[in-house]
Design a protein around this motif. Structure first.
Motif, PDB file in Angstrom:
ATOM      1  N   THR A 111      65.266 -63.082  98.556  1.00 10.63           N
ATOM      2  CA  THR A 111      64.562 -62.171  99.455  1.00 10.63           C
ATOM      3  C   THR A 111      63.125 -61.895  99.025  1.00 10.63           C
ATOM      4  OG1 THR A 111      66.679 -61.170 100.055  1.00 10.63           O
ATOM      5  CG2 THR A 111      64.690 -59.922 100.592  1.00 10.63           C
ATOM      6  N   PRO A 112      62.833 -61.651  97.728  1.00  7.15           N
ATOM      7  CA  PRO A 112      61.427 -61.460  97.359  1.00  7.15           C
ATOM      8  C   PRO A 112      60.555 -62.658  97.715  1.00  7.15           C
ATOM      9  CG  PRO A 112      62.851 -60.652  95.619  1.00  7.15           C
ATOM     10  CD  PRO A 112      63.739 -61.364  96.589  1.00  7.15           C
ATOM     11  N   GLY A 113      61.050 -63.864  97.487  1.00  7.56           N
ATOM     12  CA  GLY A 113      60.289 -65.051  97.847  1.00  7.56           C
ATOM     13  C   GLY A 113      60.075 -65.152  99.338  1.00  7.56           C
ATOM     14  N   MET A 114      61.096 -64.821 100.112  1.00  6.11           N
ATOM     15  CA  MET A 114      60.971 -64.837 101.567  1.00  6.11           C
ATOM     16  C   MET A 114      59.935 -63.821 102.043  1.00  6.11           C
ATOM     17  SD  MET A 114      62.885 -67.033 103.186  1.00  6.11           S
ATOM     18  CE  MET A 114      64.322 -68.099 102.897  1.00  6.11           C
ATOM     19  N   LEU A 115      59.964 -62.628 101.476  1.00  9.99           N
ATOM     20  CA  LEU A 115      59.008 -61.592 101.873  1.00  9.99           C
ATOM     21  C   LEU A 115      57.585 -61.999 101.535  1.00  9.99           C
ATOM     22  CD1 LEU A 115      61.057 -58.469 100.808  1.00  9.99           C
ATOM     23  CD2 LEU A 115      60.334 -58.989 103.128  1.00  9.99           C
ATOM     24  N   VAL A 116      57.398 -62.574 100.352  1.00 11.08           N
ATOM     25  CA  VAL A 116      56.064 -63.021  99.951  1.00 11.08           C
ATOM     26  C   VAL A 116      55.552 -64.081 100.925  1.00 11.08           C
ATOM     27  CG1 VAL A 116      54.840 -64.371  98.193  1.00 11.08           C
ATOM     28  CG2 VAL A 116      56.226 -62.411  97.517  1.00 11.08           C
ATOM     29  N   ALA A 117      56.400 -65.062 101.251  1.00 11.30           N
ATOM     30  CA  ALA A 117      55.992 -66.120 102.175  1.00 11.30           C
ATOM     31  C   ALA A 117      55.671 -65.545 103.549  1.00 11.30           C
ATOM     32  CB  ALA A 117      57.083 -67.185 102.274  1.00 11.30           C
ATOM     33  N   ALA A 118      56.484 -64.580 103.990  1.00 12.37           N
ATOM     34  CA  ALA A 118      56.267 -63.980 105.302  1.00 12.37           C
ATOM     35  C   ALA A 118      54.992 -63.150 105.341  1.00 12.37           C
ATOM     36  CB  ALA A 118      57.472 -63.118 105.682  1.00 12.37           C
ATOM     37  N   VAL A 119      54.718 -62.405 104.273  1.00 15.31           N
ATOM     38  CA  VAL A 119      53.494 -61.600 104.227  1.00 15.31           C
ATOM     39  C   VAL A 119      52.261 -62.502 104.284  1.00 15.31           C
ATOM     40  CG1 VAL A 119      52.085 -60.164 102.694  1.00 15.31           C
ATOM     41  CG2 VAL A 119      54.463 -59.552 103.136  1.00 15.31           C
ATOM     42  N   ALA A 120      52.303 -63.615 103.562  1.00 13.12           N
ATOM     43  CA  ALA A 120      51.176 -64.556 103.604  1.00 13.12           C
ATOM     44  C   ALA A 120      50.949 -65.057 105.027  1.00 13.12           C
ATOM     45  CB  ALA A 120      51.425 -65.722 102.656  1.00 13.12           C
ATOM     46  N   LEU A 121      52.022 -65.358 105.733  1.00 17.45           N
ATOM     47  CA  LEU A 121      51.899 -65.808 107.119  1.00 17.45           C
ATOM     48  C   LEU A 121      51.332 -64.709 108.007  1.00 17.45           C
ATOM     49  CD1 LEU A 121      52.535 -67.650 109.583  1.00 17.45           C
ATOM     50  CD2 LEU A 121      54.848 -66.658 109.557  1.00 17.45           C
ATOM     51  N   LEU A 122      51.905 -63.507 107.904  1.00 13.49           N
ATOM     52  CA  LEU A 122      51.496 -62.409 108.790  1.00 13.49           C
ATOM     53  C   LEU A 122      50.072 -61.951 108.522  1.00 13.49           C
ATOM     54  CD1 LEU A 122      54.856 -60.433 108.696  1.00 13.49           C
ATOM     55  CD2 LEU A 122      53.939 -61.729 110.632  1.00 13.49           C
ATOM     56  N   ALA A 123      49.593 -62.171 107.300  1.00 14.09           N
ATOM     57  CA  ALA A 123      48.193 -61.853 107.018  1.00 14.09           C
ATOM     58  C   ALA A 123      47.255 -62.788 107.781  1.00 14.09           C
ATOM     59  CB  ALA A 123      47.933 -61.946 105.521  1.00 14.09           C
ATOM     60  N   ARG A 124      47.708 -64.014 108.029  1.00 18.79           N
ATOM     61  CA  ARG A 124      46.908 -64.982 108.785  1.00 18.79           C
ATOM     62  C   ARG A 124      47.104 -64.830 110.280  1.00 18.79           C
ATOM     63  NH1 ARG A 124      49.548 -68.408 105.093  1.00 18.79           N
ATOM     64  NH2 ARG A 124      50.777 -69.314 106.807  1.00 18.79           N
ATOM     65  N   ASN A 125      48.324 -64.461 110.669  1.00 20.41           N
ATOM     66  CA  ASN A 125      48.675 -64.438 112.087  1.00 20.41           C
ATOM     67  C   ASN A 125      49.679 -63.327 112.317  1.00 20.41           C
ATOM     68  OD1 ASN A 125      49.494 -64.871 114.699  1.00 20.41           O
ATOM     69  ND2 ASN A 125      50.040 -67.022 114.421  1.00 20.41           N
ATOM     70  N   GLU A 126      49.244 -62.260 112.963  1.00 25.88           N
ATOM     71  CA  GLU A 126      50.113 -61.114 113.162  1.00 25.88           C
ATOM     72  C   GLU A 126      51.241 -61.389 114.150  1.00 25.88           C
ATOM     73  OE1 GLU A 126      47.802 -57.782 114.334  1.00 25.88           O
ATOM     74  OE2 GLU A 126      46.753 -57.607 112.410  1.00 25.88           O
ATOM     75  N   ARG A 127      51.079 -62.401 115.001  1.00 32.69           N
ATOM     76  CA  ARG A 127      52.084 -62.707 116.015  1.00 32.69           C
ATOM     77  C   ARG A 127      52.468 -64.193 115.963  1.00 32.69           C
ATOM     78  NH1 ARG A 127      53.782 -58.209 119.452  1.00 32.69           N
ATOM     79  NH2 ARG A 127      52.228 -56.581 119.100  1.00 32.69           N
ATOM     80  N   PRO A 128      53.095 -64.623 114.895  1.00 28.06           N
ATOM     81  CA  PRO A 128      53.440 -66.041 114.798  1.00 28.06           C
ATOM     82  C   PRO A 128      54.603 -66.394 115.720  1.00 28.06           C
ATOM     83  CG  PRO A 128      54.406 -64.853 112.974  1.00 28.06           C
ATOM     84  CD  PRO A 128      53.565 -63.850 113.733  1.00 28.06           C
TER      85      PRO A 128
END
Length: 929
Positions: free
Chosen positions: A114-131
């Motif tokens: 879960t921590p790895g998933m959250l980190v990956a997701a935060v990186a994505l959402l920082a680039r694109n709020e609506r992926p």
């Protein structure tokens, strides 16, 4: 990137910016960032699953980009901003909404990824709020999850923009059936759950095992004293002669045959012959090839055929042959039935070793406390561990305390001992804490696998579609030691008919020893292998008599008044027909869509891409086969009005911490918010039995229901109230209202019992079963779960590749105590079934990593539609049955049936890898001319 780091191992002061503050650590610039974060800074939310960049659990943000910290040298991030899961809520405002979405959707199960998933997701959402979904799948594609099946993770990330909603926990009587969030979920999303490698005393020594490089070898030790003299910081070497008690343990007492250390001969590659213990720095620098051991490779049985040949060397010299045990269920006259059948089909099927591939490697520590030993480790079976460690140390079981950590996936393998006997022996002798963490290659090399199977079967039916007989023979490679081989050999014959009425039946099985890694428990205990054979044969029968494949299953689905192959009439809670009926509209839609696609494909590209639809059914007995299977729960009222729940059923991600609390809350009539969970600990919680065989919701859940009702009864007796009274809990009083009467019980006035509670309810539940006779007739299980999966696939006939497009899964769970968690089990099980069908196979001695051993990643897993059928069990808690094992079983055969529907070929050796599928297609074309 490592070329940026000076080639030096000398430690230096490194200034790093981590989670928004500058810290200085003394470490080599070449040290793995993951180790610096965990060991030097105590940021254990960053998990280590492989140390090779394959699993993504150790992902952190470096200047906003997600990277695997195990592949980054600490010196590389000087001047960069590093953010771990602990720092996400501060550094990234979206993280709070993401945490809430993960909890709401049930996107965290065991929590190790879960921590790895959250980190990956935060990186994505920082680039694109609506992926979109494709972007989400790409972003998390480098982080492996073995529990969830990914779809709830994807849903949570896509739903992050939704307005956060505060959860209101249900009142008494409203918990069962509620989609409450995991009660331990916040620790999982924040990385604060303690797993096996996350905690150890500061002065703990480190242990590493010396293991056989051969499948079978004799060995002798050289000068160990000279080895110790050459290696300052190495404290001691342990071998079989240092085991204080019996150098033997095992999960099934009559077959307990696995030594802590091999004594003169290693029987499989990876078997431990010695353990080296020393200070952490010395152990990190140690080259195990310098250890004084001489090996003599010996002839080895590496296949079932080799083990059964007349001149095969014995794996265990104390046994007459290499057959460990046999299983048998016989009903009716199968030979006569098949002789009279209108249609008979047969086939041979084969499956290989399958690795559990949980993201958390085995880890833990032990310490001696006077004349007792305490072991803290990841485990599915604390009381079994206690008894085995006591046996190894030669002390009473009560002198052993097992403290389970959070378990980062188990699926059956963590029922067997791993680090426990090694660290216990070392700590007992040295009177110093000793810790051990398996490397990923060590874990894959040595821990138990799904049993390879070789199956021959014949099935017969009449022209009207009635099944008349099944003749099933299966050999299961149980490896060098017994582990759960007897369980598999006995469970498979009971289940090999599938959830159908088969009046004439014979199922014979053997567990066979070879010189390979032991095979053990793995989600289904052999039933998935059997279903691969049986469900493909049933498809062939339907085709031969010209009947729709789903209709054939509906025609033969077991009814409540029909006997099973063991002669048991279940009476109530037989929901298999409802499962198949729920699939009918999906089946009709998918079949029509596949036909339309294939017609278009024929016109466009000569039919290279073909779509198909497959279906398969399953049933699974909850708990041990015809054996005692008790579980005990204690619940107590505290002076502050809160309720202590001693719940020793280890939660390995399936949600027992939450589900059992829901059951107990409604049985007692108390709000969920009043409960304080006391998790598994052999000093603190009664024996709830092992977490396996889909037993915890059913067996421990029933014990929790009975314990809750017992505490409620004690409260009502104290208030002299009837069963219909209502009970209200407050901080200093319990109020009982019975009709027009009201009694307020002042908690300060009540004395405490031996457990520290004012009132206690304790109950044990053992499912009613009976032994099987010589023909396997009897009552092996009190409750069965039922289910059916439909899978839509696309096959590239030129490449042999298979892509799953959608899985529709109907499961009879009796009562869905928490529907969100049930869906999570279905999706996770389906993902493992997909892996079994299409990609997973372990070859001992090869591919001992998560790069070569393939498990489904986010992009492999299609959408899953779960359909929950609630045909209540008359025995289960509030009607509930198990679901964890069941969810895996029908996926693989449904995929294999779908491949046949698409490409016209039967894959009888799984996994159905592209080369095997392509070879089958070419062979079929050759036959057609």
């Amino acid at each position: 990137m490592l070329d940026r780091v000076a080639a030096t191992e000398s430690h230096a002061g490194l200034a790093l910016t981590v989670n928004g503050r500058t810290v200085e650590v003394t470490a080599s610039p070449a040290a793995r960032l993951s180790r610096v974060l965990r060991d030097d800074l105590g940021l254990t939310g960053t998990k280590v699953g492989c140390d090779a960049g394959d699993c993504g659990a150790c992902s952190v943000l470096v200047d906003g980009e997600a990277v695997c910290s195990c592949l980054v040298a600490a010196g590389q991030v000087e001047g960069c901003s590093v953010t771990t899961v602990e720092g996400l809520p501060t550094d990234h405002p979206v993280a709070g909404r993401l945490e809430e979405a993960f909890l709401r959707h049930g996107a965290a199960q065991c929590g190790i990824c879960t921590p790895g998933m959250l980190v990956a997701a935060v990186a994505l959402l920082a680039r694109n709020e609506r992926p979109g979904e494709v972007e989400v799948l790409d972003a998390i594609g480098g982080v492996l999850c073995r529990c969830t099946g990914y779809r709830k993770i994807v849903a949570a990330i896509l739903d992050v923009a939704a307005e956060a909603r505060a959860e209101v926990l249900p009142e008494g009587g409203e918990a069962v059936g509620a989609r409450i969030r995991r009660l331990d979920g916040l620790k999982k999303v924040r990385g604060t759950d303690i797993f096996g490698a996350d905690e150890a005393p500061a002065d703990a020594l480190v242990l590493r095992a010396v293991r056989s490089p051969y499948h079978r070898a004799a060995f002798t030790f050289g000068d160990i004293d000279a080895f110790l003299a050459r290696h300052p910081g190495i404290v001691r070497v342990f071998t079989a002669k240092d085991v204080p008690g019996e150098n033997c343990y095992g999960v099934i007492p009559p077959f307990a045959d696995q030594p802590v250390f091999a004594e003169t001969e290693a029987r499989f590659r990876g078997e431990a012959v010695a353990a080296i213990v020393g200070e952490a720095a010395a152990m990190a620098a140690l080259d195990l090839s310098d250890f004084p051991v001489t090996w003599q490779e010996l002839p080895a049985n590496t296949t079932i055929d080799a083990a059964l040949s007349e001149d095969a060397p014995l794996v265990h010299t104390g046994r007459a042959g290499n057959i460990l045990v046999g299983g048998r269920v016989v009903r009716g006259d199968v030979e006569a039935a098949l002789e009279k059948a209108d249609v008979v089909v047969d086939g041979e099927f084969e499956t290989g070793f399958v690795e559990h591939a949980y993201i958390e490697p085995e880890a833990g520590f032990a310490r001696r406390v006077g004349e007792r030993i305490e072991v803290q480790a990841c485990t599915q079976a604390p009381y079994m561990d206690r008894d085995d460690v006591a046996k190894v140390l030669g002390i009473a079981p009560e002198a052993v305390r097992i403290i389970p950590t959070a378990v980062g996936g188990g699926f059956g393998s963590k029922l067997d001992l791993s680090v426990q006997p090694f660290v216990a022996v070392a700590a007992w002798h040295l009177d110093r804490p000793v810790r051990m963490t398996y490397t990923r290659p060590e874990s894959i090399m040595t821990t138990t696998k799904r049993h390879p199977a070789r199956i021959r079967a014949r099935a017969g039916a009449m022209k009207d579609g009635r099944l008349v007989g099944l003749d099933f023979h299966g050999d299961f490679n149980t490896g060098a030691y017994s582990s759960w081989g007897p369980t598999v050999a006995n469970r498979v014959p009971v289940h090999a008919s599938g959830p159908y009425y088969v009046p004439h039946y014979r199922a014979l099985t053997r567990a066979v020893h070879t010189h390979l890694v032991p095979a053990g428990a793995f989600r289904g205990f052999g039933v998935p292998q059997a279903s691969i054979a049986q469900e493909q044969l049933y498809d062939e029968l339907a085709d031969r008599i010209g009947m729709d494949r789903l209709e054939f299953r509906l025609r033969n689905a077991l009814r409540a008044d029909q006997p099973t192959v063991t002669g048991q009439v279940l009476g109530e809670g037989v929901g298999i027909r409802a499962c198949f009926e729920a699939l009918v509209p999906h089946w009709q839609r998918a079949r029509a869509e596949a036909a339309a696609f294939n017609a278009t494909s024929e016109r466009k590209d000569d039919g290279r891409l073909r779509r198909g639809v497959g279906v398969a059914g399953m049933w699974y007995g909850c708990g041990n086969t015809s054996l005692p299977n008790p579980s005990t729960i204690r619940v107590g009222l505290k002076r502050d009005g809160r309720i202590g729940l001693h719940q020793g059923a280890v939660d390995i991600g399936q949600g027992s911490n939450t589900v059992i609390t829901q059951i107990c809350a409604d049985a007692l009539g108390a709000p969920i918010a009043r409960f304080d969970l006391v998790s598994a600990d052999t000093d603190l919680t009664p024996d709830c039995g092992k977490t396996s065989a889909s037993r915890q919701t059913f067996v421990t859940g029933k014990a929790a229901e009975l314990a809750g009702r017992a505490l409620r009864a004690a409260i009502l007796r104290l208030a002299n109230a009837g069963e219909g009274a209502t009970v209200t809990f407050a901080d200093d009083t319990v109020t009982v209202r019975d009709g027009g009467h009201e009694r307020a019980i002042a908690l300060a006035d009540l004395p405490a019992d031996e457990h520290g509670y004012l009132l206690t309810g304790e109950a044990t539940f053992d499912p009613p079963t009976s032994p099987l006779d010589a023909d396997g007739q009897g009552i092996p299980y009190a409750v069965y779960g039922f289910g059916a999966h439909m899978v839509e696939v696309e096959v590239d006939t030129a490449l042999g590749t298979v892509k799953a497009l959608k899985i529709t899964a109907a499961h009879d769970v009796g009562r869905a105590i928490n529907p969100t968690l049930v869906e999570g089990q279905i999706e996770g099980g389906a993902a493992q079934g997909l892996g079994l069908a299409l990609m997973e196979e372990f070859f001992p001695g090869k591919g001992e990593n998560l790069h070569d051993y393939l498990v489904p990643s986010a992009g492999d897993m299609p959408p899953v539609e779960s359909i929950l059928i609630e045909d209540a069990s008359p025995i289960g808690p509030f009607g509930a049955k198990g679901i964890g094992e069941q969810a895996l079983i029908p996926t693989a055969p449904a995929i294999l049936n779908a491949i046949h529907d698409a490409a016209g070929v039967r894959i009888r050796r799984v996994p159905a890898t592209p080369d095997r599928v392509r070879a089958a297609i070419l062979a079929a074309r050759s036959v057609r001319g």
